[in-house]
Motif scaffolding. Sequence first.
Motif, short mmCIF file in Angstrom:
data_model
loop_
_atom_site.label_atom_id
_atom_site.label_comp_id
_atom_site.label_asym_id
_atom_site.label_seq_id
_atom_site.Cartn_x
_atom_site.Cartn_y
_atom_site.Cartn_z
N MET A 243 43.78 49.57 51.15
CA MET A 243 42.68 48.96 51.32
C MET A 243 41.81 49.37 49.95
O MET A 243 40.75 48.47 49.66
CB MET A 243 41.69 49.85 52.56
CG MET A 243 42.24 49.55 53.91
SD MET A 243 41.58 50.50 55.31
CE MET A 243 42.37 50.17 56.43
N GLU A 244 41.86 50.47 49.12
CA GLU A 244 41.37 50.76 48.11
C GLU A 244 42.02 49.76 47.13
O GLU A 244 40.90 49.35 46.23
CB GLU A 244 41.74 52.28 47.65
CG GLU A 244 41.03 53.23 48.64
CD GLU A 244 41.50 54.56 48.05
OE1 GLU A 244 40.78 55.44 48.52
OE2 GLU A 244 42.48 54.73 47.54
N HIS A 245 42.97 49.34 47.05
CA HIS A 245 43.87 48.31 46.26
C HIS A 245 42.90 47.10 46.41
O HIS A 245 42.59 46.45 45.18
CB HIS A 245 45.16 48.20 46.49
CG HIS A 245 45.82 46.89 45.70
ND1 HIS A 245 46.36 47.13 44.61
CD2 HIS A 245 45.68 45.62 45.93
CE1 HIS A 245 46.68 45.89 43.95
NE2 HIS A 245 46.50 45.19 44.68
N ILE A 246 42.62 46.51 47.63
CA ILE A 246 41.91 45.39 47.82
C ILE A 246 40.30 45.50 47.20
O ILE A 246 40.05 44.63 46.52
CB ILE A 246 41.75 44.97 49.35
CG1 ILE A 246 43.26 44.63 49.59
CG2 ILE A 246 40.96 43.88 49.70
CD1 ILE A 246 43.43 44.27 51.24
N GLY A 247 39.80 46.74 47.43
CA GLY A 247 38.49 46.79 46.95
C GLY A 247 38.46 46.76 45.22
O GLY A 247 37.53 46.02 44.55
N ASP A 248 39.48 47.29 44.66
CA ASP A 248 39.59 47.54 43.19
C ASP A 248 39.72 46.10 42.73
O ASP A 248 39.38 45.89 41.49
CB ASP A 248 40.68 48.59 42.74
CG ASP A 248 40.30 49.84 43.30
OD1 ASP A 248 39.15 50.06 43.05
OD2 ASP A 248 41.15 50.89 43.34
N ILE A 249 40.75 45.28 43.32
CA ILE A 249 41.10 44.06 42.81
C ILE A 249 39.92 43.08 43.07
O ILE A 249 39.48 42.31 42.14
CB ILE A 249 42.24 43.50 43.45
CG1 ILE A 249 43.57 44.13 43.28
CG2 ILE A 249 42.29 41.88 43.27
CD1 ILE A 249 43.90 43.93 41.76
N THR A 250 38.99 43.30 44.20
CA THR A 250 37.76 42.53 44.25
C THR A 250 36.75 43.01 43.19
O THR A 250 36.21 42.05 42.74
CB THR A 250 37.19 42.95 45.74
OG1 THR A 250 38.16 42.57 46.79
CG2 THR A 250 35.80 42.27 45.89
N THR A 251 36.72 44.27 42.82
CA THR A 251 35.81 44.64 41.98
C THR A 251 36.26 44.03 40.45
O THR A 251 35.29 43.59 39.79
CB THR A 251 35.84 46.22 41.67
OG1 THR A 251 35.35 46.70 43.02
CG2 THR A 251 34.86 46.57 40.60
N ASN A 252 37.43 43.99 40.17
CA ASN A 252 37.74 43.56 38.98
C ASN A 252 37.48 41.97 39.03
O ASN A 252 37.13 41.75 37.92
CB ASN A 252 39.37 43.84 38.90
CG ASN A 252 39.91 43.46 37.57
OD1 ASN A 252 40.38 42.38 37.14
ND2 ASN A 252 39.89 44.90 36.61
N GLY A 253 38.01 41.54 39.86
CA GLY A 253 37.75 39.84 40.05
C GLY A 253 35.99 39.67 39.63
O GLY A 253 35.83 38.61 38.96
N ALA A 254 35.39 40.46 40.19
CA ALA A 254 33.87 40.03 40.15
C ALA A 254 33.42 40.64 39.05
O ALA A 254 32.48 39.73 38.34
CB ALA A 254 33.08 41.21 41.09
#
Length: 415
Positions: A243-254
Amino acid sequence: MEKDVIFGDSEPEKIVISSSRLDLPASKRFLLSLQHFVAMFGATVLVPLLTGLDPLVALFTAGLGTLIFHFITGGIVPVFLGSSFAFIAPVILVKEKYGDIRYSLGGIVVAGAVYLVFSVIVKLLGTNVIKKLFPPVVTGPMIMVIGLGLSPVAVNMASSNWPIALVVIITVIASATIFKGFFSLIPVLTGVFVGYITSILSGIVDFTPITTAAWFSTPNFTFPKFDAGAISLIAPVAFVTVMEHIGDITTNGAVVGKNFFEKPGIHRTLLGDGLATMVAGLLGGPANTTYSENTGVLAITKVYDPSILRGAALLAMLVAFFSKFGAVLQTIPTPVIGGVSLILFGMIASVGVRTLVEAKVDFSKSRNLIIAALILTLGIGGASIKIGVVELKGMALAALAGIIANLVIPEKLEK
């Protein structure tokens, strides 16, 4: 005039970088990579220091894991993988229970394999399922929690010497907004350098680690042992860190302005993270995770070239053998890192706000307010729930609550 050059593939992408930033000499590219290295260094070596693993191995596996991640994802996602804090407690628990850190490493290897299972599931079900689970009303607050949840750490570090921290903060701000040319691209490194010099003049730098360290040494590579009991204590943590990975990839993409869920695909980022963690465990290093600190550097500098991150990875692997240089970085005072972290973590939180604004999330609707409120309060408040041997807390629990709320609260629920 600056000519816009698109990073990545030949297809048009959202984020463009000026050609002046693309055509940099090797010396300046090295400084950009060094900036990312400095940003991740403290947290990456802290985990092994707390768990009993070798910090030099952690640096080597962080660099190697980052290169593995970039290879699996086609080299288009600008992330750095460092030591994961989520595994600290179970690693220590297994070490104390079994009296051998190698059993902890076995659990880490299997935890990486759990990522691979999630990767296959996402690949089979498609990214539309992920989009349904993670709309902007969920991802925006999640990104905010990543930054704000880390803010107490930054404040505690900065408060050890506020004058030094303020020097760093002012330098970073000036470098990012006032300075011209190349210095505008390395505000974090500039801030650390000025803060370090100020700390030396203030007499708070302890040079003992430098004088006592050897020039070169071989990292203490250690191979894992496997035990079902040890694995059962460590591997389930992967359900949280996914879940943290998905959040971090979301952040990076944003931050970058690209949809990494679609390309290279969240299944590939999960695969890259999982393989990196498996390799780390096999060599004696801590589990890997994508680092928000480096995403913060991206947000400030707006230099999104993934090769800069790969340069930082190679630097980490080199420093793993050059212990004298690692000792120099260990002498950077806490308030210097604290001052930099205050800005980096704040930038992450700001990206979360931007995500909500750009998606035009309507907060006049009670449904959206409730979802965001649950994520923010549970995440920032540090709430935790223990389910068997797995403890959901912080951002992982907040993300789960937000996902469930988004699925069960009807769209028609109004203010």
